[in-house]
Every structure is written in structure tokens, then in C-alpha cells.
Design an enzyme around this catalytic site. Structure first.
Site, PDB file in Angstrom:
ATOM      1  N   GLY B 130       0.833  -1.285   0.062  1.00  0.00           N
ATOM      2  CA  GLY B 130       0.014   0.056   0.095  1.00  0.00           C
ATOM      3  C   GLY B 130       1.006   1.249  -0.126  1.00  0.00           C
ATOM      4  O   GLY B 130       2.052   1.170   0.247  1.00  0.00           O
ATOM      5  N   CYS B 131       0.227   2.450  -0.350  1.00  0.00           N
ATOM      6  CA  CYS B 131       1.002   3.611  -0.383  1.00  0.00           C
ATOM      7  C   CYS B 131       1.502   4.004   0.919  1.00  0.00           C
ATOM      8  O   CYS B 131       2.506   4.544   1.086  1.00  0.00           O
ATOM      9  CB  CYS B 131       0.240   4.521  -1.252  1.00  0.00           C
ATOM     10  SG  CYS B 131      -1.314   4.965  -0.573  1.00  0.00           S
ATOM     11  N   PHE B 132       0.674   4.089   1.935  1.00  0.00           N
ATOM     12  CA  PHE B 132       1.144   4.310   3.325  1.00  0.00           C
ATOM     13  C   PHE B 132       2.219   3.558   3.576  1.00  0.00           C
ATOM     14  O   PHE B 132       3.283   4.025   4.284  1.00  0.00           O
ATOM     15  CB  PHE B 132       0.060   4.549   4.189  1.00  0.00           C
ATOM     16  CG  PHE B 132      -0.785   5.697   4.277  1.00  0.00           C
ATOM     17  CD1 PHE B 132      -0.172   6.983   4.236  1.00  0.00           C
ATOM     18  CD2 PHE B 132      -2.259   5.752   3.730  1.00  0.00           C
ATOM     19  CE1 PHE B 132      -1.179   8.248   4.213  1.00  0.00           C
ATOM     20  CE2 PHE B 132      -2.932   7.069   3.828  1.00  0.00           C
ATOM     21  CZ  PHE B 132      -2.447   8.116   3.758  1.00  0.00           C
TER      22      PHE B 132
END
Lengths: 324, 324, 324, 324
Positions: B130-132
Site C-alpha cells: 500500500g502507499c502508506f
């Protein structure tokens, strides 16, 4: 075989974009970088994301008498600062002047690369067009060449992102004052007028008398849109067809049915043009979109350098625009 | 030799960025694009700046049972939409799932490419982080691996640009309501928590108990910054050194003395990490910056696909970030 | 009866906002304006939208020895510039120092108006809180007062719009470089730390040892959000209830169930606070939102002046926030 | 004495701004609010910063047959939605229709309040001008009235912030796609054309034949600039003088030498106009700036309601613009 390239003006936005494009170019090797504000820094301090191979290149203070051996020099200097300095560069060094000092100057070729590519091939002194002219003239050229509009009384309502104001823009271009603000300026007296007039006259064979050019600062970093009002009896389709013919086989100009948006060009050397016309009102609206730092500055400069060096015009410029 | 590539989810931001990167990739040839909102359109309608060679590729309606022959499929589907669909793809088609359905799922390898590149090589099913997590874990990994911080009670205060909310974000992500607005959300219950916890535990060999993760929407299109507070007695220099060792020879992670800014990574697959520590306060601050659509999604996906295919990890990802 | 008011520092954002608020105040009459950058201009040149009655007031060069008769002076000067100058103002002139020189200084009262309104009434020297402290302390005060959190080891992750950097911010705060950029800075050493530590200690009766404060610049003009991590065993409801009690009857603090967004406060003197807690993790997250130029500067200054003058606290501050 | 006011369309930006202005109005008391998307919510849920006295007003579902007793109704409904509904409101209830259904409709007075204030006084049905017409016509009116420009062949190049597209704008107006983007649209066919043509004809006594109107979406929340190109032999000074005479004594129109910027008007009911002319080119450029939600919608609506009710025109509208 690599071509030795220098950039002066690396502290500014145009010079920085030139460095970004040259760093990804298959034939250009950056061997010299100079800049006022960042002299003494390594390139990775100025551009934290620069490719690793260039990280340790030290930015020098600009001194035209102390250059390494170069094949090509990209100059992105403030207006007035390049005339004397560039005169001292040996003739065999090819120069693309991204700044404004040599447009329509003796000994320099005007580098409107999508319109006159053959004029650029083999030259050693190219004056890169201004950002506003790049947007406006790319949209106007096919109509003027085909005499679909009159060259007189053209109204160019132009809008630019704020990087067009340059990096040392001063407090007036601070974030808090520019954000959520749309600013018209330079009414009836913008510096880009003579360049546009000369080019309109050159393409049309007529006079650009009555030209109006109104620039606006738009709260975005990059992008230019020229919304142009001209007189002519052509239909929208005739204008679109003229542009499709004019730019047939050209890599960087896209003719679109829909009005183009500035974001379509962000980060690329593309120009988008479109037209809407109403013969009953004797009206043609032409739209031209570029990234002011791409086709409006460094992108076109690399395209010009490719043409000067006999490389494929698209070398180092194939990347698709960044979206969103 | 070209590798036949498909993308599903092309209407979204992650899928669109994948298409942009693949269009410029030296070995990948896009032969299939599918998307819900844009099925039936040519690629040039969806992406007006797409390279000319891809302009006429028609976007199809996604149907996993009717795929052309593919070597690699990039899937960027909404959470919950890819589990059944991707199970129907033949095993010999390599898949990078940019969506969230297969992270730490059986049969899939977690593709944190800068930390575990060797685990990815040769695999056929990779779950892209995921991006986070990409931003936070890249900053944390060296500290956890070297036991400079405790794995417990880590506080991640994360900030993302609004493209991270996806394209179909709804009225709440309209320009007028998101602009000039900073929005904390999902307190104590964000969907990315388990992925981060699992990875912290895996790297540290300990427990990520007490993890806190607070996401914020920042009024910008791209970019993630994770500001992380952890407990440990290391100095800033020890942390920086640990990261420099951990990422030595890795192409995409830059360790910087100065706090990194999100714009440093825009449009690239780079991650920037930095650290500030105060042993007297038993405190380490770790900072991680990525472009949420680059290293946070499509950039890392292409990096993973390169590793899966035995290509140089950097193929198609050499471009410097866009600045400004 | 009108109260004669002067403002020094009118060229900056804080001074400008003070002028905006005072122009609409029912009892304050602006009779003096001074500013470095705009001395000699009429107020309507500096603020084109200023009410007509004030258009012709001429901005003067700041000279504390040559003031007209004033009842109240608002000073919004750069740090270090007000200590000597304000010492020369007659004691009977009430001063609100929006700048940072007199916070917790001898002879000055700290003007955290929503927490200690009674301490401000009747005073003649008020030091207005800093913008970050205003956001953070408003959120923390009820929890500290009720001992729901420990005063030690509080982590404040603070985010401000760019007007918080001041008007003379320099090239680093230019639009093109600040837009689409999120910038952490001043790690472990921000100037607002002592003010926050002193106030935490004062409210809690304990020590603010281990305080961490990390500011970030967010690409928006106005707004501050403080996301605060503290240790305590309270539930979310206990925290919300504590805040509702603490601020019962107070006009400017809103306690909300939902995480507050910065846009909720834009242009107003409001503060929004909310809480999310997990007793199992010994964790309380407190959120505080203000407009950095409102409650974070000029709004609170007018509130303080109202209290000093015995006016209704809300005079001139009733306007609802601007949305969107 | 308070005037009982209702607002329908409170979920949209125009209705929301009307509520903000009415909440601070000295004579208007909001007793009724209706809105599609937010029916059932308390006003403080929809507008977290609403004054405390209005916090508990419950937003109702719009039903013209079930209204409380009202003196004034502000209607801000989508185009096409107000014609039948408003016909059912008793004649003694004064209505300001902020939407587009009743401009130049029978039984309704066109509320261009700065040009024809006396026509509005005492009326019970006012059609509020559109946002683009408000900006353009305010700039044009003095020139047309004094015959300094011809009414034919006027070119209006208009730029609006994105709140002008309304709240339910759809994915095309999402932040990520609108930010860093400038979008021309509706070429040669914008819905505001007939309103502008009718008003030009009415002021000039001539024909608005050949009118061109090109709207653009600018990446900012609020603000409109109309850059207008007309034919005439006046000088800049003659145009400025004409405007100063025309608007002498009018509270909300400011005539400026410098080109006005949209931020000058943000949050206010002000309009700024300026002119640059070149008699040699038979050219007059007129500039008009408003806040699209202020003078372009709710501000002018309140001004109209003030005139209808015999109140001072400026009641509730004295606030200076928000800057920066």
C-alpha cells in the site's frame, strides 16, 4: 557516442527542467552545470532526486571564459544577461538560448521546432521561443499558413502557471499571495509581443497589426493555455483539418476535437491545439496548450538540440505527461 | 524481445500511472488495457498525451476469462474486487496486484522491493505494498533491522495527497472542498494497519504492539510523507548510517540529512528517508517520502515486475522527478 | 464610544488580518497603521477591498516615539523587533503583541483567551499565543486540567498553511516550490517549544518533559492542525466530555465527534478540538484546528483586546468561517 | 424587528454562502433551511462553524407547499428545478432566485444590483444574475452606457474558480484532476450567453451581435475574472473616469488603475473593474473581478434582498475580503 552538454542557469526552473530532461537523454552527457544561486553545491543538493550518476557533479559559478569542452550549451539566463556572455562562446559549441535575448537576433535561428524543423537542423545558434509564443504560435501556424484567418487583429488571452514567472519572482509570487488568486498583468505591453508579431508575419506573409496579448498568472505550477480569437470564415472542421495536415508526421503536436487542458501536457514536450469556429460570426477560436517548462522552455530546447545534432527529434522526450 | 503486458484498472489513478510507466518501458509492450469507466475508449481519449504508438489501443471491459496472451498483468482494482478475478488467471501469467486484496495472502509474495528484492525475483504472484506502508516501512526498515528502535508503540503520522483517495472519491474529494483543507481521518482504525504491523514484526522479529497510524489528506495531488515517532537510544547519525548501509547499492532509496519534502519524489519511483533522534528523550523521528502513485503504487509495481522478469530493476524507472 | 486603535506590522499577514477584523469591529476605530514594506501607501493600495471609510488612511513608517493618541495597539512585528520598541509605549496604551517577543515575559500576561479569559480582563500588556501553540494547547488544556493524560512525552505533529511562514518568507516559499509539496522542518528544535512546555506545565502542574513538536508546511494558505499523541487511560468519550465541560459557555471552541478539518475554521476565530482514545494502548489522540491567522494570530488578538477593554469577547468576531 | 428568512439549496455552495451571510446579517433571521443532500442534519453538522444560535436548526427536505411563515426566501436550486416550485410560493413572500431559471423571465426583475438598484427596491421577485454575467456586466456597463465601446463583437474570456461548477460536479471536478489544471469549456455555446446579450442590449440600446463568451475553470476555489475585448476609440482614462462616474456612491464596485486580482474580492460582495485601452488599435480591454459566490451569487442575493426590504444596501455585507 555521447554528446558533451553544459547547462547554465541551473538554479532557475527552465535550467532545472533542462537538467531533468538531459539526465534521461540517451545521447547527451551532462558535464557542466552553472548557476548563480546554487554554485558550489553538488547537483544532488539542488535536485535531491537527480539520477545517481549525476549526484556529485558540482555546480559552478557561470563564467563563459572558463568552460570545459562542450558540444552543446543550454543557456537559461535572465533577460539581458546572455547577449554578451554567449558571444564569447566558440562558434563550434552549439548553443540553445532558452532565455529571451536572441529571438529574431542576427546570427541566431528562431527555434519553433514543430513549425520549421528543417531550418534548425545543422545550426549552431538557436533562440528558443518564449513560453507564451510557443503555445500561441503552435495553435495559430496552421490557420495562418492556410489563410483561414486574417493575421491582423488577433487577440491572445494567455494564461500561465506561476513557474512562468521564474524562480526569483519575489514576494508577489509567494504561495500565500498567489494561491487562490488569478492575476492579469502587463496589459497592452507584454515583452513577448514582438516575437509573436514577427512570427505571425513570417508565417502569413502579412501584417500582425492590431495584435492584442494579455497574460494572466494562474494558481498552478506548470502549464500554459492560449485562448485566441481571430477573424476568418472557416469552420471548426476546416481548422482542425488544416492543423492535422500541417502537423502530419510531427511527433509533438496533438490536434484534438475537445478543448485541451493544461494538465494534458504536464512534464512533456507535447503541444495540444484545438479550434472552434463560427463562420456566421467571422470568428475562429484557437486553443494552444503546452507545459511552460516543456514545450515552452526546456522540452523545446532539447528538441532543438536534437535537430542541431542530427539526432532523432524525439530523443529523450518520449515520456508521457504526468497525470494526475 | 518484448514482454506482453496487460493493465486492468486503467480508469483509476494507479492504473493510469502504470500505463504511463509501461509506455516508456524498454521491454514491456502494452497489449491489453481494461477499465470500468473508460471501456470502449481508445487510450488516447483516456490519456490525451499517450505515446502515438499506443493511441489506438482500445480499452476493454475487464473480463478475466477473456484475456489475450500476456506475460505480465498489472491489476489495480478496488479492494475486494480482485480476489476471485485474479484466481482465474493462468499461473504462468505473472501478476502484480497493486490493489489491497493479496497483501500477506497465501500464495502471494509481499513486494516491498527495496527491502526484499531477492524474495521477488522469479515469483509469479506479487502483492504490491500500500502507499502508506511503502512510505513508512521504507523509513522504518533499517532501524528495525538494526534494532535501533523498539518495534512496539510506534506512532505513524501519515499525510497523503488526494490522488491517494482514488478517482471515484465522491463529492467529499471535490476540488472546492478539498482545496485549502487538511483532513485527518480513520483515527485508530485505518485499513493499512495490519499490513504495517505484519511487516514491522517480520523485519524486527518482535511485536508491533501499540502501533498508531493516523492518516491525513493534504491538498495536493501526489505525495506521501510519513512522520514516525519511535522509542530508541540511537543518535541521528546512527540512524542515518544504518539507513545508508541498509540501502547501499539500492537504486531507489535516498538517505538525506535534510528532512525530505514530498515534491522531491513527484513522478518518480524514489523514496527519501531521513532521521532525527534525541537519545536523552529516548526518541527517534523517522521520515519517509514517496510519490503515492510511484513508489506507493505503479512505480513499485513496475519495479516488482522487473524483478519478476529478471530485468534490471530500474528498467523504465530511471526518470528524474518532476520539479517544480 | 469608539476605541482608538493602532496596528503596526500591517505589511505582514498577521497585521493585515488584524486590520480586516478591526475594520469590521463595532467599537474599534483604526486611526494608525504602520508597516515596513508599505509605508506611504494608502490603506486601499495595500488592501484593495478595505472598507471605504478606511481607504485613505496612510500607512506610516513605524516609530514608537511618534504615535497618535491610542487606546489599543496591536503589534505584529518579526521576532526580536518588538521588545525595545514596545517598551517605549506609554503604559496606559493597551498592547496586544501578536509577535513572539513577550510570551512568558515579565510584565506581560499570556493571552490564551479561551483557557484563561479572566486573567486577561483589565490587563494592559498581553502576549498573544503563537499559532501552533494556539492549536495544540486548546486541544490539550481540558485533558491536562482533568489529568486524563500525562504531561510528559507528548508528541505534537503540527501542520500549518504557508501564510504561517510569514510574508517575507523568501524564495523557498515561492508558489512553484511550495505548491504540491509537503515540508517537515525544524525537527527537535522549533521555536514554539518553550511556550508550549511552559503552558503544559502551568495547566497540569506537572512537567512537560519529553515534549516533541514537529511542524510541517502544507500547501494551503491558511489553517493549522495539531495531531497530538499522549499517554493516558481515558476513553474517547471521557476526553470529549472533559472538553465540553471545560469549554462550556465559551464562544470560540467547538468540540466535535468527527475529526475536524482546517477549512472549518478558515477566516474565523474558532478552534475545533476532537479526541480519539484507546485505553488498551494507553493512548489519547487529540486534534486541534485553528486558522493560523485567526485564533492563531489576529482573531485571538482581537479577542484579547475585547477582554482587556471590557467589551463582549465576541465583538467583531462573530463572522462564520468562509466555506468552501 | 427581524425579517424571517428561508434558504433552499443549502447543500450547494451558493446556498451555503447565503447561510453564512444571513447568519451575520443584522436584520435577517434564518428560520428555514432546506437542502437535498443534507436534509435531516442540524445546521452545525453541515457547517461546523455556524454561529451557535443557529446550530440546532434542522435542515428540511424542500417542499414548497410546506413552508413556515417567511418574509424572504433565497432559492439556490439547480437549473430547471425552481420554475414550478417557486410558482407555488405566495406572492407576499419575497424571493431572490440565485439559480438560473428566472433571468429575464416574465414577472421577475433582473437583479443587477449595482447597475439598476432602483429597479429592485420594493419588488418581490428578483432573478439574481449569474456569476459570469455579474463579473462581465459590471465591467461593461459604464462603457456601454457612455457609448465608449460598441455593443457588437464583444469578446469575453472568462475564468472561474471551481466552486462555480457547483458541488455535485462529478468526478471531472475531483481535486486530483482539477488541481494543476486549467480547463476551457463550452466554446461558442455557454448557457450564460443569452443573459449577457440581453443585458448588453438593454444597457446600450443596441445589439450584442457577435458576442463571444469563453469560460475556463481555474484551479482555485473561488473567484471570477472576466477579461473583455471590445472595440472603441476611448482612452484608458476615459474608461476609468466613466466607471468612476457610473459607480459614484455605489458601495460595492471599486474602480482600480491596476488590473484587479480575484483574491481582492474573496469572501466579499465587492466587484473590481479596470480598463486598458488603445485608441490606435480601436481596442478597449475591460476587466471585471468578483467572488463567484459573493457578488456572483449569495452576496448579490443579499444585496438584492436588502433593496427589496428597504434596508441599507450594505446590511450584512460590510466585511472586508479575506486576504491572503
Amino acid at each position: 557516442m555521447s554528446i558533451r552538454v553544459g547547462i547554465v542557469g541551473i538554479s532557475g526552473f527552465g535550467g532545472g527542467e533542462a537538467m531533468r530532461l538531459i539526465a534521461g537523454h540517451p545521447a547527451f552527457e551532462p558535464v557542466y552545470a552553472a548557476g548563480e544561486g546554487s554554485a558550489g553545491q553538488r547537483l544532488s543538493e539542488r535536485f535531491p532526486g537527480v539520477p545517481a550518476k549525476l549526484a556529485d557533479l558540482v555546480i559552478e559559478k557561470w563564467d563563459p571564459s572558463r568552460l570545459p569542452q562542450l558540444d552543446v550549451l543550454f543557456a537559461s539566463l535572465p533577460t539581458g544577461a546572455s547577449r554578451d556572455a554567449l558571444a564569447r562562446i566558440p562558434r563550434e559549441v552549439k548553443i540553445v538560448d532558452i532565455g529571451g535575448d536572441h529571438r529574431y537576433a542576427d546570427g541566431w535561428t528562431y527555434g519553433l521546432a514543430d513549425v520549421w524543423p528543417e531550418a534548425i537542423a545543422g545550426k549552431t545558434r538557436i533562440a528558443n521561443p518564449g513560453c507564451f509564443p510557443a503555445a500561441a504560435l503552435t495553435a495559430l501556424a496552421p490557420l495562418l499558413a492556410d489563410r483561414l484567418i486574417a493575421p491582423e487583429n488577433i487577440v491572445i488571452d494567455a494564461k500561465t502557471g506561476i513557474s512562468g514567472a521564474g524562480r526569483g519572482g519575489g514576494a508577489g509570487f509567494g504561495y500565500a499571495e498567489s494561491n487562490e488568486n488569478l492575476i492579469p498583468y502587463g496589459l497592452l505591453k507584454h515583452v513577448h509581443m514582438p516575437e509573436i508579431e514577427s512570427t505571425i508575419a513570417r508565417i502569413s506573409g502579412g501584417s500582425a497589426a492590431g495584435l492584442v496579448f494579455t497574460p494572466h498568472l494562474v494558481p498552478m505550477t506548470r502549464g500554459i493555455l492560449a485562448t485566441i480569437y481571430a477573424r476568418g470564415r472557416a469552420t471548426s472542421d476546416q481548422c482542425l483539418d488544416a492543423a492535422r495536415s500541417f502537423y502530419a508526421g510531427r511527433a509533438f503536436v496533438r490536434v484534438t476535437d475537445k478543448p485541451p487542458q493544461t494538465k494534458w501536457a504536464t512534464g512533456s514536450n507535447l503541444a495540444f491545439v484545438s479550434y472552434a469556429a463560427d463562420p456566421d460570426r467571422n470568428l475562429v477560436i484557437a486553443l494552444g496548450v503546452v507545459d511552460n517548462l516543456g514545450k515552452g522552455a526546456a522540452g523545446q530546447a532539447v528538441q532543438n538540440a536534437n535537430l542541431m545534432c542530427g539526432l532523432p527529434e524525439t530523443a529523450g522526450l518520449e515520456g508521457a505527461p504526468v497525470w494526475p
